[in-house]
Design a protein around this motif. Structure first.
Motif, short mmCIF file in Angstrom:
data_model
loop_
_atom_site.label_atom_id
_atom_site.label_comp_id
_atom_site.label_asym_id
_atom_site.label_seq_id
_atom_site.Cartn_x
_atom_site.Cartn_y
_atom_site.Cartn_z
N SER A 52 0.70 -1.23 0.08
CA SER A 52 -0.02 -0.03 -0.11
C SER A 52 0.85 1.21 -0.13
CB SER A 52 -0.89 -0.02 1.11
OG SER A 52 -0.08 0.31 2.33
N PHE A 53 0.30 2.27 -0.52
CA PHE A 53 1.04 3.63 -0.38
C PHE A 53 1.34 4.04 0.93
CE2 PHE A 53 1.29 8.50 -0.62
CZ PHE A 53 2.25 8.48 -1.41
N SER A 54 0.78 3.97 1.87
CA SER A 54 0.78 3.99 3.33
C SER A 54 2.14 3.31 3.82
CB SER A 54 -0.43 4.05 4.16
OG SER A 54 -0.27 4.06 5.55
N SER A 55 2.02 2.25 3.59
CA SER A 55 3.11 1.40 4.05
C SER A 55 4.59 1.87 3.16
CB SER A 55 2.91 0.03 3.96
OG SER A 55 2.64 -0.39 2.90
N PHE A 56 4.40 2.29 2.12
CA PHE A 56 5.60 2.56 1.38
C PHE A 56 6.09 3.94 1.88
CE2 PHE A 56 6.86 5.62 -1.93
CZ PHE A 56 8.28 4.91 -2.37
N VAL A 57 5.12 4.90 2.34
CA VAL A 57 5.47 6.14 2.81
C VAL A 57 6.10 5.98 4.24
CG1 VAL A 57 4.56 8.28 4.04
CG2 VAL A 57 4.03 7.57 1.82
N GLN A 58 5.51 4.84 4.94
CA GLN A 58 6.38 4.52 6.48
C GLN A 58 7.53 4.14 6.18
OE1 GLN A 58 4.54 5.37 9.27
NE2 GLN A 58 6.53 5.35 9.82
N GLY A 59 8.03 3.44 4.97
CA GLY A 59 9.23 2.90 4.83
C GLY A 59 10.20 3.97 4.64
N VAL A 60 9.76 4.76 3.62
CA VAL A 60 10.48 6.06 3.38
C VAL A 60 10.67 6.79 4.65
CG1 VAL A 60 10.14 8.42 2.13
CG2 VAL A 60 9.59 6.36 0.98
N LEU A 61 9.79 7.02 5.50
CA LEU A 61 9.95 7.79 6.75
C LEU A 61 11.22 7.20 7.54
CD1 LEU A 61 6.35 9.01 7.34
CD2 LEU A 61 8.43 10.32 6.68
N ASP A 62 10.68 6.00 7.61
CA ASP A 62 11.72 5.32 8.60
C ASP A 62 13.19 5.14 8.14
OD1 ASP A 62 9.47 4.48 10.05
OD2 ASP A 62 9.32 2.35 9.30
N SER A 63 13.32 5.15 6.75
CA SER A 63 14.68 5.11 6.07
C SER A 63 15.45 6.20 6.75
CB SER A 63 14.70 4.79 4.64
OG SER A 63 14.24 6.00 4.00
N GLY A 64 14.89 7.51 6.60
CA GLY A 64 15.36 8.64 7.09
C GLY A 64 15.80 9.35 5.85
N GLN A 65 16.32 10.55 6.02
CA GLN A 65 17.03 11.45 4.77
C GLN A 65 18.03 10.89 4.36
OE1 GLN A 65 16.73 15.81 5.20
NE2 GLN A 65 14.35 15.45 5.62
N HIS A 66 19.12 10.42 5.03
CA HIS A 66 20.58 10.04 4.84
C HIS A 66 20.47 8.80 3.89
CE1 HIS A 66 21.85 13.60 6.73
NE2 HIS A 66 21.24 13.02 7.96
N LYS A 67 19.42 7.68 4.36
CA LYS A 67 19.52 6.64 3.58
C LYS A 67 18.50 6.59 2.67
CE LYS A 67 21.49 4.09 7.73
NZ LYS A 67 20.91 3.10 8.68
N ALA A 68 17.88 7.57 2.20
CA ALA A 68 16.84 7.51 1.32
C ALA A 68 17.26 7.40 -0.17
CB ALA A 68 16.07 9.06 1.34
N SER A 69 16.51 6.91 -0.73
CA SER A 69 16.65 6.55 -2.17
C SER A 69 16.75 7.80 -3.05
CB SER A 69 15.86 5.76 -2.75
OG SER A 69 15.69 5.77 -4.34
N VAL A 70 17.53 7.88 -4.10
CA VAL A 70 17.31 9.12 -4.82
C VAL A 70 16.05 9.61 -5.25
CG1 VAL A 70 18.30 9.94 -7.08
CG2 VAL A 70 19.79 8.73 -5.83
N ALA A 71 15.21 8.39 -5.74
CA ALA A 71 13.82 8.59 -6.03
C ALA A 71 13.06 9.68 -5.17
CB ALA A 71 13.37 7.54 -6.55
N TRP A 72 13.42 9.52 -3.88
CA TRP A 72 12.54 10.32 -2.92
C TRP A 72 13.31 10.99 -2.11
CZ3 TRP A 72 11.61 4.98 -2.79
CH2 TRP A 72 12.33 4.09 -1.90
#
Length: 165
Positions: A52-72
């Motif tokens: 789901s989009f909600s769980s995707f967003v939670q994964g993005v938030l959990d990864s943090g800015q420094h470990k974030a993919s270039v895509a987001w």
């Protein structure tokens, strides 16, 4: 510095003198897009294994800015607009108009090189998608995303972004 230029070359691979010389000699164009629309695009392209989009967003938030993919990852962390003086900043949603200007400045034929889309259609589609996807998120996720992208929202005029609210 054409002898040092390769498709994989990144500015960080050069010394400060070379970087400054290159940045002075190139026309610098930055393409920016609403961070929430970037997230939607990454999700729809299957960049996460979330159902789901909600769980995707939670994964993005959990990864943090420094470990974030270039895509987001926030654009200010990728493109350093406070350090690099870009000649053009092209906003997604105004591509046809702004690309036409860039092509004309470069002396290239405008009509034959521009994609056959209208910005109005693209904006309407992403507006509808944003509304649908935003409604899936919890209030806490919305607040966390606004914080995650706060520097992008401050640096660029994403006035109609759902994250600006």
């Amino acid at each position: 510095y054409p002898w040092r230029h390769t498709p994989e070359a990144q500015l960080s691979k050069f010394n400060l003198t070379e970087i400054e010389a290159m940045l002075r000699s190139y026309t610098k164009v930055l393409f920016v897009r609403d961070p929430f629309q970037r997230l939607i695009s990454a999700f729809m392209q299957g960049m996460g294994s979330s159902p789901s989009f909600s769980s995707f967003v939670q994964g993005v938030l959990d990864s943090g800015q420094h470990k974030a993919s270039v895509a987001w990852k926030p654009l200010v962390n990728l493109c350093h607009p406070c350090l690099i003086q870009y000649d053009y900043v092209v906003m997604f949603g105004f591509l046809r108009q702004e690309l036409g200007h860039l092509l004309q400045r470069a002396g290239l034929p405008v009509d034959s090189l521009l994609p056959k889309f209208t910005d109005t259609q693209v904006q309407w589609t992403y507006s509808w998608l944003s509304e649908q996807m935003f409604s899936e998120l919890s209030l806490q996720q919305k607040k966390q995303l606004s914080h995650f992208y706060r520097l992008d929202l401050a640096a660029f005029p994403f006035s109609s972004s759902f994250l600006s609210e």
